[in-house]
Every structure is written in C-alpha cells, then in structure tokens.
Design a protein around this motif. Structure first.
Motif, mmCIF file in Angstrom:
data_model
loop_
_atom_site.group_PDB
_atom_site.id
_atom_site.type_symbol
_atom_site.label_atom_id
_atom_site.label_comp_id
_atom_site.label_asym_id
_atom_site.label_seq_id
_atom_site.Cartn_x
_atom_site.Cartn_y
_atom_site.Cartn_z
ATOM 1 N N UNK A 1 -13.120 57.714 -2.579
ATOM 2 C CA UNK A 1 -14.255 56.947 -3.089
ATOM 3 C C UNK A 1 -15.383 56.885 -2.066
ATOM 4 N N UNK A 2 -15.016 56.729 -0.790
ATOM 5 C CA UNK A 2 -16.035 56.682 0.256
ATOM 6 C C UNK A 2 -16.775 58.011 0.358
ATOM 7 N N UNK A 3 -16.054 59.117 0.212
ATOM 8 C CA UNK A 3 -16.687 60.439 0.257
ATOM 9 C C UNK A 3 -17.693 60.601 -0.888
ATOM 10 N N UNK A 4 -17.272 60.169 -2.069
ATOM 11 C CA UNK A 4 -18.144 60.301 -3.237
ATOM 12 C C UNK A 4 -19.368 59.400 -3.096
ATOM 13 N N UNK A 5 -19.155 58.171 -2.630
ATOM 14 C CA UNK A 5 -20.280 57.260 -2.422
ATOM 15 C C UNK A 5 -21.257 57.830 -1.399
ATOM 16 N N UNK B 1 -29.326 58.459 -4.457
ATOM 17 C CA UNK B 1 -28.972 57.809 -5.718
ATOM 18 C C UNK B 1 -28.099 56.596 -5.423
ATOM 19 N N UNK B 2 -28.500 55.454 -5.974
ATOM 20 C CA UNK B 2 -27.754 54.213 -5.770
ATOM 21 C C UNK B 2 -26.764 53.999 -6.905
ATOM 22 N N UNK B 3 -25.539 53.601 -6.546
ATOM 23 C CA UNK B 3 -24.495 53.335 -7.526
ATOM 24 C C UNK B 3 -24.580 51.878 -7.967
ATOM 25 N N UNK C 1 -21.711 54.363 -12.902
ATOM 26 C CA UNK C 1 -23.022 54.163 -13.522
ATOM 27 C C UNK C 1 -24.032 53.977 -12.397
ATOM 28 N N UNK C 2 -25.109 54.708 -12.457
ATOM 29 C CA UNK C 2 -26.093 54.671 -11.382
ATOM 30 C C UNK C 2 -27.217 53.678 -11.686
ATOM 31 N N UNK C 3 -27.965 53.349 -10.645
ATOM 32 C CA UNK C 3 -29.250 52.695 -10.819
ATOM 33 C C UNK C 3 -30.282 53.753 -11.193
ATOM 34 N N UNK D 1 -32.663 64.217 -9.013
ATOM 35 C CA UNK D 1 -31.702 63.760 -8.014
ATOM 36 C C UNK D 1 -30.345 63.488 -8.644
ATOM 37 N N UNK D 2 -30.352 62.934 -9.841
ATOM 38 C CA UNK D 2 -29.095 62.675 -10.536
ATOM 39 C C UNK D 2 -28.402 63.981 -10.909
#
Length: 443
Positions: A363-367, A375-377, A399-401, A407-408
């Motif tokens: 999860x940390x890698x993906x974040x 891109x903010x989660x 789900x993103x902001x 960028x998405x």
C-alpha cells in the motif's frame, strides 16, 4: 389574420410524420397562437410512394426545388446528417426563410456557418429539438438565462444509453443483453454506434456548451467515450460505494488564467443521493448551474417521434410569430470566445480497482506512486479476495481527489508496471456534479 405562413418539411420519418399529424390536427389552434394560418405546402422525401399517410400533392423527391420555392416561408428539417441537409438549410437561410431543425450532428459540426447565414439575411434559426427531445432546454439557455453566468451544464442526454445502463443496474445483466433488450423495445437503432459510442451525446454537448458559455464549441472539441466497455462488474463496483453509472455530458467553465471551457462525454459514477442517479429508462435530465439562478433541473422524455415533434412545433410557432410580427428571434451569442480546455488538463476524479500482492509495504508503494504523479488519494478500501475465485492477493479500491485527467491516466498506466500489482481491473470516473460525494468520502 395575416397571410398564411407556408411550411416546407424535409424528411418524413418517425419525427416528420408526427409533425405532419400535428400540423393537420392542430391547424385551428396554431392559427390562433400564431396570428396567421400555418400551412404545410410540401414534404420532401427520397421515396414519395412510401408515404401514403401524406397527401400525394404535397410529396416531392426534389428537396432543393421545395426549399427554393418562392412561396415557402419556413423550412423544417428532420432528415438528419451533414449533407445534403447543410446545403438545403444554407439555401433557405440565404433566401431569408426561417429554419427549424432537429439536426444535432450538423449543428455540432457546422453550426457557425448556419448562424452566420441566418445573421446575414436576418432569418430565424431555431433548433430546440436537437437536444433532449421535448425538454425545453435550449431556449432557456439562449434566452431566459442570457443575463446570468452559467458555470455548468451536465446530465443525461441520450435515452438509449440510459436505458441500457439502467437495465444493467436493475437486473444485473451484461451490456450486450441490455443492448439487445433496448433494440427489441425500439430504443436502440439497428446500428446503435451513434448512441453507445457517445457520438450522439457528443454533438449535444457541443450545442449546450456553445449556448451556455457564448463560445463556439464543435463536436471535435468534446472529449468522448461510450458505454460499450462498461461491464456488470463496473455496475456492481459502483453499487458497492453507493453510486450508479450514467453516461454524462458535462460542459463547464474551468477557473484559471485564462478561464476556459471543458466539454466531455463519458460513463461515470454518480452518487445515489444525486437526482441524476434516479433517472432511469429512456429519460433525459440536465442540470444547469448559474451564479444567480442557482441549480436548475430539466427532466423529461429525451427522444421519440412525438416528444421531438413537440419541440419542433414550439420552434415553428416561434418562427411563424416572428414573421407575422415582422421581426426575428435572438441571434447566436458567441462573444466570449473562451479557449477549449483539452481533456488531459481537465480536473476529474477516478475510481480504481486493482488486484495487488497481499503483503506488507504494498500500500505504501502504491501511495508513493500516486504522490509521484501529483495525484491525491481520497479513500482506500482493501478486501482480501478469495483465492479459490482465481485471485492472487488483495483487492484495493482507490478513489482520488480532483486531478488533471492526464495525471490520473498516467497513474493508472504506471500502476500496471508495478510488480506488486497483478492487474488494474476497473477504472471509472467519479462525478459529484456540484454536490459532495459523501458515500465515497470525497468532498
């Protein structure tokens, strides 16, 4: 009363046949409303012998000859397509004849030329029936809200795709089964590509953006995705987070220096609490957000012979009244000339479902990857998927902001390159259309 207003009709299919019927059945009422009799003097069709419902003396295969008859005052066009409709309507406008058309494809591609011809001759050009069938939408944009600043026009403008998506949501069927049902019931054409690939909604979005933002927007300026890639799994994923999937046409001002216009069509998740989520079947609904007027909703039957003919008849009455009074209706306003924002620079939100390796640190890698793309989660949900179902790890739903669409898209592409990610299963945009997406935790 004044002399009769003489009408030429181009095309006599489902919609044209309804126009012929209404002109005959409502002749007395129309004369009273207009202040002059409204007479149908000719109907141009490709095969006159195929239309026994029309008096034989009115039928002709010579559309150009009918348009250029000196006794014609108004031309009503329902043949569709670009050519020969464009040439016929330009001939009518250059001759000073009023034009009523339902031709969204022509207006979206070359509405500028038609508007300029109308201005040059002082003729009327009305096209309420080109968007959302019987729903009075274009005239409020062009006239009632002309003194306000419109910030967004968004909604469901294609009944066929809304029927298909509604059927998928209500019964759990797949896309192809829902399309077959729509075809059997007459909601989808034998070749449904204009609807399901989004082209119909794309043309309508161009017309809406042009009127709302006083900026000429063509179909080529409107980003377009259809619904053929939407699966029953996408519908289920939307339901899991309190949403449904709709094909949306979104036209909005994007703040910045300079301010710009974004126009786009794509399937997106809509929160169940939003009024658009409850618009089912072949109905249309459009939200207009203006600074002074606030939020307005237009809802009704968006297609079909009788509803579309209703919009045409309203335009016909307006054009006829103008001719009786010796005036003309409102001209096109394209004074703003706002730049068109490309889709890659347009801010949107994504709902991303992916299968990942179920171990610490993933999860940390993906974040971190999201952060690298800027891109903010907004929210993350993790479910361990059953291995006997063929899954290899855990399911992440992100789900993103708001972020630029480019960028998405780059983030999704980069996710597919990570060793920790076994697959990106579903990607859908999320739209709150001016309301908090409370179910998704996005504000």
């Amino acid at each position: 009363m004044s002399d009769p207003i003489r009408v030429a009709l181009l095309g006599c299919g489902t919609v044209g046949g309804e126009v012929v019927r209404l002109l005959g059945e409502q002749s007395v009422e129309l004369a009273a409303r207009v202040g002059a009799p409204v007479e149908l003097v000719g109907v141009a069709v490709r095969r006159p012998h195929k239309h026994p419902e029309v008096p034989a003396e009115l039928l002709t295969a010579d559309a150009s000859g009918l348009v250029n008859r000196p006794d014609v005052d108004v031309v009503v066009e329902v043949i569709g397509g670009i050519d020969p409709a464009r040439g016929l309507l330009l001939d009518a406008l250059k001759a000073g004849r009023g034009v009523v058309t339902a031709n969204k494809a022509l207006l979206a591609e070359d509405g500028v030329t038609l508007a300029e011809a109308a201005d040059a001759s002082g003729a009327d050009l009305y096209y309420e029936a080109s968007v959302a069938g019987a729903i009075p939408l274009l005239r409020p944009l062009r006239e009632s809200l002309a003194g306000d600043k419109i910030n967004r026009v968004a909604g469901i403008v294609n009944g066929t795709t809304n029927f298909i998506l509604s059927a998928m949501a209500s019964s759990g069927t797949g896309y192809h089964e829902a399309l077959d049902e729509a075809t059997e019931l007459g909601y989808a054409e034998a070749d449904p590509s204009a609807d399901v690939d989004g082209f119909d909604a794309q043309a309508k979005a161009a017309i809406l953006a042009t009127l709302a933002f006083h900026t000429r927007v063509s179909a080529a300026d409107v980003y377009c995705e259809g619904i053929s890639a939407v699966t029953s799994a996408d519908i289920a994923a939307a339901e899991a987070v309190g949403c449904t999937v709709k094909l949306l046409a979104i036209c909005e001002r994007v703040p910045g220096e300079p301010e710009s216009v974004s126009a786009r069509v794509y399937p997106a998740m809509v929160p169940l609490g939003h009024p658009l989520a409850s618009v089912d079947g072949a109905y249309n609904a459009v939200f207009v957000e203006a600074e002074a007027a606030g939020q307005l909703m237009f809802y009704g039957q968006g297609a079909g012979g009788a509803p579309t003919a209703s919009a045409i008849m309203g335009d016909l009455v307006a054009v006829a009244r103008n001719r009786v009074a010796g005036g003309r209706g409102p001209r096109e306003s394209a004074a703003a000339g706002l730049p068109i924002r490309p889709m890659g620079a347009t801010p949107t939100r994504y709902h991303i479902s992916l299968e990942v390796d179920d171990r610490a640190g993933v999860l940390a890698t993906i974040a971190g990857l999201f952060a690298q793309q800027g891109v903010s989660i907004a929210t993350v949900r993790q479910d361990v998927t059953p291995r006997d179902a063929g899954a290899r790890g855990a399911r992440l739903v992100i789900v993103t902001h708001l972020a630029p669409d480019a960028a998405l898209a780059a983030t999704v592409a980069a996710l597919g390159e990570l060793d920790e990610v076994f697959g990106v299963d579903r990607v859908l945009r999320v739209e709150n259309l001016g309301r908090p997406v409370t179910a998704l935790g996005v504000t």
